[in-house]
Design an enzyme around this catalytic site. Structure first.
Site, PDB file in Angstrom:
ATOM      1  N   CYS A  66      -2.266  50.741  39.803  1.00 49.31           N
ATOM      2  CA  CYS A  66      -2.480  49.324  39.488  1.00 49.31           C
ATOM      3  C   CYS A  66      -1.168  48.558  39.605  1.00 49.31           C
ATOM      4  O   CYS A  66      -0.090  49.087  39.338  1.00 49.31           O
ATOM      5  CB  CYS A  66      -3.122  49.149  38.116  1.00 49.31           C
TER       6      CYS A  66
ATOM      7  N   SER B 195      -0.019  53.343  36.466  1.00 52.19           N
ATOM      8  CA  SER B 195       0.558  52.001  36.521  1.00 52.19           C
ATOM      9  C   SER B 195       1.737  51.981  37.476  1.00 52.19           C
ATOM     10  O   SER B 195       2.376  53.008  37.720  1.00 52.19           O
ATOM     11  CB  SER B 195       1.037  51.581  35.133  1.00 52.19           C
ATOM     12  N   ASP B 196       2.031  50.819  38.034  1.00 53.71           N
ATOM     13  CA  ASP B 196       3.302  50.673  38.726  1.00 53.71           C
ATOM     14  C   ASP B 196       4.410  50.806  37.680  1.00 53.71           C
ATOM     15  O   ASP B 196       4.176  50.692  36.471  1.00 53.71           O
ATOM     16  CB  ASP B 196       3.376  49.330  39.451  1.00 53.71           C
ATOM     17  N   SER B 197       5.629  51.037  38.145  1.00 58.38           N
ATOM     18  CA  SER B 197       6.717  51.342  37.219  1.00 58.38           C
ATOM     19  C   SER B 197       7.019  50.163  36.299  1.00 58.38           C
ATOM     20  O   SER B 197       7.422  49.089  36.756  1.00 58.38           O
ATOM     21  CB  SER B 197       7.973  51.712  38.000  1.00 58.38           C
TER      22      SER B 197
ATOM     23  N   ALA C 145       4.835  48.533  34.607  1.00 63.10           N
ATOM     24  CA  ALA C 145       3.745  47.551  34.564  1.00 63.10           C
ATOM     25  C   ALA C 145       3.041  47.525  33.209  1.00 63.10           C
ATOM     26  O   ALA C 145       2.454  46.499  32.843  1.00 63.10           O
ATOM     27  CB  ALA C 145       2.732  47.830  35.674  1.00 63.10           C
TER      28      ALA C 145
END
Length: 757
Positions: free
Chosen positions: A235, A268-270, A272
């Site tokens: 995401c 999750s993206d880093s 996020a």
């Protein structure tokens, strides 16, 4: 028969030796996952749902014999920041329009990923970026030419992006009926494609999108990724209509899991997760953030260091905001994936465990990297058929800032630069001249300083001039949007002076770039004889260019086609912060671009001779078969990219003027005629009727175009485009029942990939 008996005997021996049911290879994957999840304490679960770029791995659970695991691995174009074969950036490979190429490249990447994992695990080493779970491919739509991460994508078309993503996923994960070689993770989900930093930060950006654009542009390629069996999605940072993507239940659960039947994990993206609170201000506490993300469907938190939120899961449960079941359900897809990677099975059962480091930079992989590079080269100009080069020039000049560049050829998220296997433009092309002179022309990589005398000295008296220009990571990369379409610094001056000082000698412009560039002058000026757009070809740049420009083998002849529209100027492009699709990509474009999507020249010529559609009349929900025949009418054997587009009847709501419906890249010998068949599926014809009605069909006459390019373009290849039609008849049926039936079939197909065979 004897082999089957031995295998059965081994399986019996393994069955009798397990300590826990989740280690028992005779049980179903679901039963094993359920057993493993049930055995974990709640205190053990939270650390298993966290991954950090700070070098941390998930901890071992010694009482269960579970070793550490690394969730962070980047496999975009080779294993990132490791000793690995460096393949071209995806934007270049997408120009190949080749499913086979993407499959072969991702297969090779996964062998090297598994080799590193095997070698590290053998010595008890668990380091970031050497795991088996890949954050690849990137399948965001290239919706704006200045977005910094265009190089990571497959271009602007959902079908092209989705089809290539499916090939990448299948190649990466392997075809073993039991185990994954590595697992794919399609990103960034969703409504993501800029801005990075101009004019606002990606970390706090709210992408406002209407449902039709969301469903018909931003979601289709991700659904295709899920259909291919990807075990993961990532995401994105942004909000979608006010809700952060990693806390967006509509996206991550309602659409992805309930509608599409996705059974993998979402990471999750880093950073996020923390951004939900700290950048988006969507929640007001750490606990509330964790609750929002887990309830939405985000299984794994990817963080940038110590600022991790998922340790607060137990606090959320104690406050009655999460149940124990929700916490256990959240970790299950992660452990299921590790099971399918063979982590908990006897070592000898998993053939992938035998892959050794000898596959890394193997001759076969290096050759594949060369092929991947030249298959993505796009020939934009070839005045007087200068190319292919069939002789050695006595005096050659190669000028421009990319002449001797190394790291700039690789793009971002690449493998380590290995000079032993890297060929620069100068190294690859200097053999074309009896003597070769070179000059960068620039005092720095931004080309803000220009040394005209160096260019004049190199070019004067040459009988062939090659000018190497482009963008480079300084101007287009993650967190770094481009500010304009122009060639950077004094690059255009270098080109103009190269033409002037060449005194009429042919000039070839070689571009190292991802996003479109304003090369109007080069396109129009007769002094620029040929133009080749190359993406970021990585370690094989020079060798691939040599083979392509000389056509040392028929397959090396340029046959790449533009995977994105090159606008004439930024006035043709809506603002990057505007997420409506009107005016964006070839599907909704207004005006005449500099170069259209799907454009590219060949050394030979093609004539399309016949187009047939069967049946000519269908009812809503049926497929049609398209067959197009074409002849290589030129002098050279070559690949051709066959492109099939379709358009809908007129509707009261906006739809694409036409859209790519099928493509293929056959090899055709000079003088040969071939026929290519493809199917336009019913779901490709479906459109988003309204937010209340959802997907449905438009009765009326559909138009199909088939050729080597888009229809009705001012800038076009010399081949023709054929047109035909078929009719979609209305039918007194229940659209809801039909779509529900289609979903059930898709769900069962996807589930079969996640169950024991």
């Amino acid at each position: 028969m004897r082999c089957a008996f031995v295998a059965l005997s081994l399986l019996v021996a393994w069955v009798q030796s397990y300590d826990f049911p989740f280690q028992d290879p005779s049980l179903s994957w679901d039963d094993r996952a359920d057993d493993l999840v049930a055995r974990l304490t709640l205190e053990e679960i939270a650390p298993q749902t966290q991954a950090s770029y700070g070098g941390q791995h998930t901890p071992a659970i010694e009482r269960l014999g579970i070793k550490p695991y690394v969730w962070i691995t980047e496999c975009l174009a080779g294993q990132v920041n490791t000793n690995a074969t460096a393949y071209p950036q995806p934007i270049g490979m997408a120009a190949s329009f080749s499913e086979e190429l993407l499959f072969n490249v991702s297969r090779d990447i996964s062998y090297e990923v598994r080799a590193h994992w095997n070698a590290n695990r053998a010595v008890g080493k668990y380091s970031t970026k050497v795991g088996l779970s890949c954050f690849s491919p990137v399948i965001n739509i290239m919706r704006h030419p200045l977005w910094g991460r265009n190089q990571e994508t497959y271009g602007e078309d959902p079908l092209l992006s989705g089809t290539l993503a499916q090939s990448f996923v299948r190649g990466l994960q392997g075809d073993d009926p039991r185990y994954l070689r590595a697992n794919a993770g399609c990103k960034h989900f969703d409504v993501h494609g800029g801005p990075e930093d101009i004019p606002v930060s990606r970390f706090s950006f709210d992408a406002k999108v209407n449902m039709r654009d969301w469903r018909m542009t931003f979601l289709p390629q991700f659904k295709m990724c899920v259909d291919a069996g990807s075990y993961s999605l990532m995401c994105s940072y942004n909000r979608i209509n006010g809700i952060p993507a990693c806390a967006n239940k509509q996206l991550l659960t309602d659409i992805t899991r309930d509608e599409w039947g996705f059974h993998g994990y979402i990471v999750s993206d880093s950073g996020a997760i923390s951004n939900i609170k700290e950048q988006h201000h969507y929640t007001n506490s750490t606990v509330a953030t964790v609750v929002a993300a887990i309830k939405a469907g985000t299984n794994l938190e990817l963080g940038g260091g110590s600022n991790m939120y998922y340790p607060k899961q137990l606090d959320a449960m104690k406050q009655g905001l999460l149940t124990e079941k929700e916490i256990r359900d959240n970790v299950r897809p992660l452990l299921y994936t590790r099971l399918r990677l063979g982590e908990f099975d006897p070592e000898a059962m998993v053939d992938y465990n035998k892959i050794g480091v000898d596959v890394i930079q193997s001759p076969e992989h290096r050759e594949q990297a060369v092929k991947a590079a030249y298959m993505g080269f796009v020939l934009l100009k070839n005045h007087n058929n200068l190319l292919p080069i069939k002789k050695q020039y006595s005096k050659l000049a190669i000028v421009g800032p990319f002449t001797n560049a190394t790291s700039e050829l690789f793009g971002t998220y690449s493998s380590e630069v290995n000079l032993k296997f890297t060929s620069t433009i100068f190294e690859g092309l200097s053999p074309l001249g009896g003597s070769t002179r070179s000059a960068n022309g620039c005092t720095n990589s931004a080309c803000s300083g220009y040394v005209r005398d160096d260019v004049e000295t190199a070019v004067a008296g040459a009988d062939l001039v090659i000018v190497a220009l482009g963008s480079g990571q300084r101007f287009e990369s993650e967190g770094n949007d481009r500010a304009y379409l122009d060639l950077h610094g004094h690059q255009l001056d270098i080109l103009k002076d190269a033409v002037f000082f060449s005194n009429g000698a042919p000039v070839i412009l070689v571009l190292i770039n991802a996003g479109p560039l304003d090369i109007t002058w080069a396109k129009l000026d007769p002094g620029v004889t040929a133009i080749l757009s190359c993406g970021y070809p990585a370690q094989s740049t020079g060798e691939a260019l040599r083979r392509s420009l000389t056509m040392s083998e028929p397959q090396a002849a340029p046959a790449g086609r533009l995977q994105a529209t090159w606008p004439l100027n930024l006035d043709q492009v809506p603002k990057i912060t505007d997420y409506t699709m009107q005016g964006r990509t070839y599907r909704y474009y207004v005006g005449e671009p500099l170069y259209p999507f799907g454009f590219g020249l060949s050394y030979t010529s093609f004539s399309y001779t016949r187009l047939s559609i069967s049946p000519s009349v269908i009812t809503q929900g049926d497929n049609v078969t398209v067959e197009v025949c074409l002849k290589n009418t030129g002098s050279y054997d070559s690949d051709e990219v066959v492109q099939v587009y379709m358009s809908w009847p007129q509707t009261p709501f906006p739809l694409p003027k036409w859209t790519l419906a099928a493509f293929a890249r056959p090899f055709i010998s000079a003088g040969q005629t071939i026929c290519v068949k493809s199917v336009i599926r019913a779901d490709q014809m479906a459109v988003w009727l309204s937010d209340d009605a959802g997907f449905g069909f438009v009765p009326g006459v559909m138009t199909v175009y088939a050729g080597g390019q888009q229809p009705n373009q001012r800038t076009k290849a010399p081949s023709n485009v054929l047109t035909s039609k078929f009719e979609v008849k209305d039918k007194p049926w229940s659209r809801t029942m039909k779509m529900k039936s289609d979903f059930s079939a898709r769900e069962n197909d996807v589930k079969s990939r996640f169950t024991k065979l």
